[in-house]
Design an enzyme around this catalytic site. Structure first.
Site, mmCIF file in Angstrom:
data_model
loop_
_atom_site.group_PDB
_atom_site.id
_atom_site.type_symbol
_atom_site.label_atom_id
_atom_site.label_comp_id
_atom_site.label_asym_id
_atom_site.label_seq_id
_atom_site.Cartn_x
_atom_site.Cartn_y
_atom_site.Cartn_z
ATOM 1 N N SER A 108 0.557 -1.135 -6.222
ATOM 2 C CA SER A 108 -0.252 -2.309 -7.139
ATOM 3 C C SER A 108 0.385 -2.272 -8.334
ATOM 4 O O SER A 108 0.424 -1.046 -8.807
ATOM 5 C CB SER A 108 -1.300 -3.345 -7.226
ATOM 6 N N HIS A 124 0.624 -1.090 -0.279
ATOM 7 C CA HIS A 124 -0.277 -0.078 0.332
ATOM 8 C C HIS A 124 0.818 1.413 -0.217
ATOM 9 O O HIS A 124 0.307 2.138 -0.272
ATOM 10 C CB HIS A 124 -0.352 -0.535 1.443
ATOM 11 N N LYS A 151 -14.010 -8.212 -5.514
ATOM 12 C CA LYS A 151 -13.440 -8.911 -6.413
ATOM 13 C C LYS A 151 -12.637 -10.235 -5.620
ATOM 14 O O LYS A 151 -12.858 -11.280 -6.103
ATOM 15 C CB LYS A 151 -12.432 -8.080 -7.260
ATOM 16 N N ASP A 152 -12.246 -9.310 -4.611
ATOM 17 C CA ASP A 152 -11.460 -10.500 -4.059
ATOM 18 C C ASP A 152 -12.171 -11.625 -2.836
ATOM 19 O O ASP A 152 -12.011 -12.371 -2.771
ATOM 20 C CB ASP A 152 -10.546 -9.321 -2.153
ATOM 21 N N GLU A 200 6.290 -33.789 0.056
ATOM 22 C CA GLU A 200 4.539 -32.895 -0.246
ATOM 23 C C GLU A 200 5.194 -33.336 -2.119
ATOM 24 O O GLU A 200 5.707 -32.216 -2.289
ATOM 25 C CB GLU A 200 4.325 -31.559 0.955
#
Length: 392
Positions: free
Chosen positions: A200, A196, A223-224, A267
């Site tokens: 972005s 922030h 959207k998130d 894994e």
């Protein structure tokens, strides 16, 4: 009031580029899944016993006797896989859109640190059920440290708490697995604050004009939320319908130091790095290559000091990212195969060099721009300040 104002600035009025796709929501979903892992882990810790004689049975007790214990255990085990699915997707998105470039280098460094610590936390957690594959995976991976000249063997004995993986090892791994997620959570907060601070990455490759920015809420908040709901639905489908899809059947056998599995497999999210380790015939060379395949991510901000402004260069870089992702997927497939010559040869001479060549080729590609005349870019920090003045 000051705290509420700061939270509001980050979650509501935070100015965001107006052309970000749903892939930018992978990071927020990753943070929620991290919180889910911490909660389920704390609840499991109230029943788990970190003792070599009872650890396996304590997991079975959680599964069979504790109310909803099976759900907690399956959510925690599969949650690790979904965290790495989101994390790898987040990294690929960052590579494709070059989120590591100045002025976002600090964001990238913090993200790579989270990735490495999360990998260590996942490995420690994989050992805790004390199944056959857990025990031997711990033995193989910790033995890699012995390649360090002079002090390597002493460090391995110190980690084990003895001359073999045993009771002291399990207690130490349990303690670290309990503490590291809180360190990762703190770094995740720092990662968000740095994001922030610098903003972005815009898909267009530049911050654009201030008119193109919108508030985070409601546009990207929704959207998130949609992105998280998609992944959470898939996650619960796996937990309820195929909970052992990502696990190894040998881990439902109690650990036996006297019986070595025919094929030791970690894994799935470690398989690309495991393939690099197996492919190099030298033990110390394999250890350096495996560690270097993760640490080299720190070098991307240095490799890319110039912005790819010419479309043809950008197109070439995007093609390299596609090849790099395909190479990692093939390495993951090789990591799950038996260590026979055809697979180790393919890893050593083709896929491992191709993995590292991505970083070398991207470094060369950015330097080639010096041969091309292009218009200078305005400093991104100035655009960021202008954006805050317009929307803040």
């Amino acid at each position: 009031m000051v705290l509420l104002k700061k939270v509001g600035n980050h979650l509501i009025t935070y100015p965001t580029a107006g052309n970000l796709s749903y892939t930018w929501g992978l990071g927020s979903s990753l943070g929620i899944f991290l919180g889910l892992q911490i909660v389920t882990g704390l609840l499991l810790a109230t029943h788990y016993v970190p003792d070599v004689n009872t650890a396996f049975m304590s997991v079975e007790h959680i599964m069979r006797d504790v109310s909803w214990g099976w759900l907690l255990r399956y959510m925690h085990a599969n949650g690790a896989s979904f965290i790495f699915i989101l994390m790898y997707g987040h990294i690929v998105r960052g590579l494709y859109h070059q989120s590591f470039r100045h002025p976002r280098s600090a964001v990238w460094y913090s993200g790579v640190t989270i990735f490495i610590l999360m990998s260590g936390t996942a490995f420690l957690g994989y050992v805790l059920p004390w199944g056959q594959m857990s025990f031997w995976a711990a033995t193989v991976i910790t033995n890699i440290i012995s390649v360090i000249p002079v002090i390597g063997s002493f460090i391995v004995v110190w980690i084990w708490g003895g001359f073999a993986v045993g009771a002291s090892t399990l207690i130490r791994f349990y303690t670290l697995h309990f503490l590291l997620p809180f360190v990762v959570a703190g770094l995740a907060v720092l990662h968000l604050l740095l994001l922030h601070e610098f903003g972005s990455t815009n898909p267009k490759g530049a911050n654009g004009t201030s008119k193109e920015w919108v508030r985070f809420t409601p546009y990207y908040f929704l959207k998130d939320v949609n992105m998280f709901l998609i992944f959470f639905t898939l996650f619960m489908a796996v937990v309820l319908l195929a909970p052992n899809m990502f696990g190894h059947p040998d881990n439902y056998i109690p650990a036996d130091p006297l019986v070595t599995p025919a094929h030791i497999v970690p894994e799935w999210y470690f398989l690309p790095f495991y393939a690099i380790l197996k492919g190099v015939p030298s033990k110390i060379g394999g250890a350096i290559a495996m560690l270097g395949s993760m640490v080299i991510l720190y070098g991307l901000p240095t490799f890319h000091k110039e912005r790819l402004t010419i479309y043809s260069y950008r197109l070439a870089y995007n093609l390299m990212v596609y090849i790099f992702v395909l190479d990692v997927l093939l390495l993951g497939w090789l990591g799950g195969q038996p260590p026979i010559q055809i697979y180790t040869t393919l890893s050593l001479y083709i896929l491992t060099p191709l993995y590292f060549s991505f970083f070398a080729a991207s470094f060369v590609l950015t330097r080639l721009q010096r041969l091309v005349i292009f218009p200078p870019h305005k400093a991104e920090q100035e655009r960021w300040e202008m954006k805050h003045e317009t929307i803040g």
